[in-house]
Design a protein around this motif. Structure first.
Motif, PDB file in Angstrom:
ATOM      1  N   ARG A   1       0.349  -1.288   0.367  1.00 29.25           N
ATOM      2  CA  ARG A   1       0.049   0.087   0.211  1.00 29.25           C
ATOM      3  C   ARG A   1       0.680   1.064  -0.309  1.00 29.25           C
ATOM      4  N   ALA A   2       0.597   2.228  -1.073  1.00 23.71           N
ATOM      5  CA  ALA A   2       1.316   3.102  -1.261  1.00 23.71           C
ATOM      6  C   ALA A   2       1.127   4.413  -0.233  1.00 23.71           C
ATOM      7  N   CYS A   3      -0.146   4.703  -0.057  1.00 19.04           N
ATOM      8  CA  CYS A   3      -0.435   5.066   1.288  1.00 19.04           C
ATOM      9  C   CYS A   3       0.880   4.936   2.659  1.00 19.04           C
ATOM     10  N   LEU A   4       0.735   3.998   2.706  1.00 13.70           N
ATOM     11  CA  LEU A   4       1.040   3.559   4.314  1.00 13.70           C
ATOM     12  C   LEU A   4       2.694   3.713   4.576  1.00 13.70           C
ATOM     13  N   THR A   5       3.341   3.578   2.994  1.00 15.96           N
ATOM     14  CA  THR A   5       4.605   2.968   2.914  1.00 15.96           C
ATOM     15  C   THR A   5       6.006   3.820   2.689  1.00 15.96           C
ATOM     16  N   VAL A   6       6.377   4.034   3.631  1.00 11.52           N
ATOM     17  CA  VAL A   6       7.384   5.641   3.473  1.00 11.52           C
ATOM     18  C   VAL A   6       8.426   4.887   2.752  1.00 11.52           C
ATOM     19  N   VAL A   7       8.709   6.225   1.400  1.00 16.67           N
ATOM     20  CA  VAL A   7       9.674   5.879   0.344  1.00 16.67           C
ATOM     21  C   VAL A   7      11.186   6.235   1.272  1.00 16.67           C
ATOM     22  N   LYS A   8      12.008   5.139   0.087  1.00 14.33           N
ATOM     23  CA  LYS A   8      13.405   5.005   0.478  1.00 14.33           C
ATOM     24  C   LYS A   8      14.583   5.696   0.060  1.00 14.33           C
ATOM     25  N   LYS A   9      15.742   5.860  -0.163  1.00 16.56           N
ATOM     26  CA  LYS A   9      16.703   5.768  -1.204  1.00 16.56           C
ATOM     27  C   LYS A   9      16.888   5.308  -2.428  1.00 16.56           C
ATOM     28  N   ASN A  10      15.623   5.390  -3.685  1.00 14.15           N
ATOM     29  CA  ASN A  10      17.141   4.318  -5.027  1.00 14.15           C
ATOM     30  C   ASN A  10      15.457   2.595  -4.142  1.00 14.15           C
ATOM     31  N   MET A  11      14.735   2.759  -3.913  1.00 20.32           N
ATOM     32  CA  MET A  11      13.268   2.689  -3.651  1.00 20.32           C
ATOM     33  C   MET A  11      13.098   2.412  -5.296  1.00 20.32           C
ATOM     34  N   VAL A  12      12.633   1.477  -5.826  1.00 22.52           N
ATOM     35  CA  VAL A  12      12.400   0.720  -6.942  1.00 22.52           C
ATOM     36  C   VAL A  12      10.659   0.393  -6.702  1.00 22.52           C
ATOM     37  N   VAL A  13       9.219   1.389  -7.316  1.00 20.08           N
ATOM     38  CA  VAL A  13       8.175   0.769  -7.646  1.00 20.08           C
ATOM     39  C   VAL A  13       7.318   0.603  -8.979  1.00 20.08           C
ATOM     40  N   GLU A  14       6.815   0.064  -9.268  1.00 21.66           N
ATOM     41  CA  GLU A  14       5.957  -0.143 -10.344  1.00 21.66           C
ATOM     42  C   GLU A  14       4.868  -0.432  -9.493  1.00 21.66           C
ATOM     43  N   SER A  15       3.810   0.305 -10.535  1.00 25.64           N
ATOM     44  CA  SER A  15       2.856   0.658 -10.455  1.00 25.64           C
ATOM     45  C   SER A  15       1.879  -1.054 -10.845  1.00 25.64           C
ATOM     46  N   GLY A  16       1.061  -1.546 -10.309  1.00 27.65           N
ATOM     47  CA  GLY A  16      -0.274  -2.545 -10.571  1.00 27.65           C
ATOM     48  C   GLY A  16      -0.352  -2.506 -12.189  1.00 27.65           C
ATOM     49  N   LYS A  17      -0.132  -3.422 -12.597  1.00 23.48           N
ATOM     50  CA  LYS A  17      -0.759  -3.967 -14.044  1.00 23.48           C
ATOM     51  C   LYS A  17      -1.516  -5.207 -14.207  1.00 23.48           C
ATOM     52  N   GLN A  18      -2.405  -5.078 -15.291  1.00 19.07           N
ATOM     53  CA  GLN A  18      -3.304  -5.999 -15.800  1.00 19.07           C
ATOM     54  C   GLN A  18      -3.402  -7.102 -15.519  1.00 19.07           C
ATOM     55  N   HIS A  19      -3.196  -8.364 -15.122  1.00 18.27           N
ATOM     56  CA  HIS A  19      -2.728  -9.474 -16.110  1.00 18.27           C
ATOM     57  C   HIS A  19      -3.968 -10.160 -17.166  1.00 18.27           C
ATOM     58  N   PRO A  20      -3.474 -10.995 -17.858  1.00 17.50           N
ATOM     59  CA  PRO A  20      -4.367 -11.085 -19.112  1.00 17.50           C
ATOM     60  C   PRO A  20      -5.201 -12.519 -18.501  1.00 17.50           C
ATOM     61  N   ASN A  21      -3.862 -14.117 -17.543  1.00 16.27           N
ATOM     62  CA  ASN A  21      -5.193 -14.843 -16.538  1.00 16.27           C
ATOM     63  C   ASN A  21      -5.793 -14.079 -16.010  1.00 16.27           C
ATOM     64  N   ILE A  22      -5.421 -13.226 -15.052  1.00 17.78           N
ATOM     65  CA  ILE A  22      -6.807 -12.532 -14.130  1.00 17.78           C
ATOM     66  C   ILE A  22      -8.216 -12.709 -14.768  1.00 17.78           C
ATOM     67  N   VAL A  23      -7.601 -12.045 -15.693  1.00 18.67           N
ATOM     68  CA  VAL A  23      -9.878 -10.841 -16.546  1.00 18.67           C
ATOM     69  C   VAL A  23     -10.136 -12.624 -16.905  1.00 18.67           C
ATOM     70  N   LYS A  24      -9.169 -13.303 -17.698  1.00 19.16           N
ATOM     71  CA  LYS A  24     -10.211 -14.255 -18.499  1.00 19.16           C
ATOM     72  C   LYS A  24     -10.270 -15.465 -17.707  1.00 19.16           C
ATOM     73  N   ARG A  25      -9.726 -14.884 -16.092  1.00 13.86           N
ATOM     74  CA  ARG A  25     -10.468 -16.676 -14.772  1.00 13.86           C
ATOM     75  C   ARG A  25     -12.069 -15.483 -14.967  1.00 13.86           C
ATOM     76  N   MET A  26     -11.919 -13.925 -14.910  1.00 13.31           N
ATOM     77  CA  MET A  26     -13.137 -13.558 -13.902  1.00 13.31           C
ATOM     78  C   MET A  26     -14.518 -13.535 -14.903  1.00 13.31           C
ATOM     79  N   VAL A  27     -14.068 -13.096 -16.518  1.00  5.04           N
ATOM     80  CA  VAL A  27     -14.732 -13.532 -17.291  1.00  5.04           C
ATOM     81  C   VAL A  27     -15.259 -15.035 -17.589  1.00  5.04           C
TER      82      VAL A  27
END
Length: 110
Positions: A81-107
């Motif tokens: 959770r980005a709202c609770l996690t303090v940023v640290k020097k040189n931290m690597v953060v990536e956005s959440g991506k949509q995964h095709p297998n999750i979409v297929k299961r939901m459909v």
């Protein structure tokens, strides 16, 4: 960047060190003890992930750790959770991506 630089309770930002971190391959600046969500918002980033099923954008919603909308990947650890996690020097953060297998299961589910 847009930030409150002199807060009556939190103090002045000029007393804090500026650090760098990455978000989706780009380098941004943050102040020490700032959350990932606050740092990203101050750098103009509002979209933190996409909905797993629909692919619609998600960002900061409650900013107190209840809603889970601000989940990102931090140093290869998913669902942070980005709202609770303090940023640290040189931290690597990536956005959440949509995964095709999750979409297929939901459909496919009735």
């Amino acid at each position: 960047m847009t930030r409150i630089i002199d807060h009556p309770i939190l103090g002045k930002l000029d007393d804090r060190e500026i650090i760098t971190f990455q978000f989706d391959g780009n380098t941004y600046e943050a102040y020490e003890s700032e959350t990932i969500a606050a740092a990203l918002l101050a750098n103009g980033i509002k979209k933190l992930r996409v909905h797993e099923g629909s692919g619609t954008p998600r960002g900061i919603y409650c900013n107190i750790g209840h809603c889970m909308e601000c989940r990102v990947t931090v140093n290869d650890q998913a669902n942070v959770r980005a709202c609770l996690t303090v940023v640290k020097k040189n931290m690597v953060v990536e956005s959440g991506k949509q995964h095709p297998n999750i979409v297929k299961r939901m459909v496919e589910q009735p």
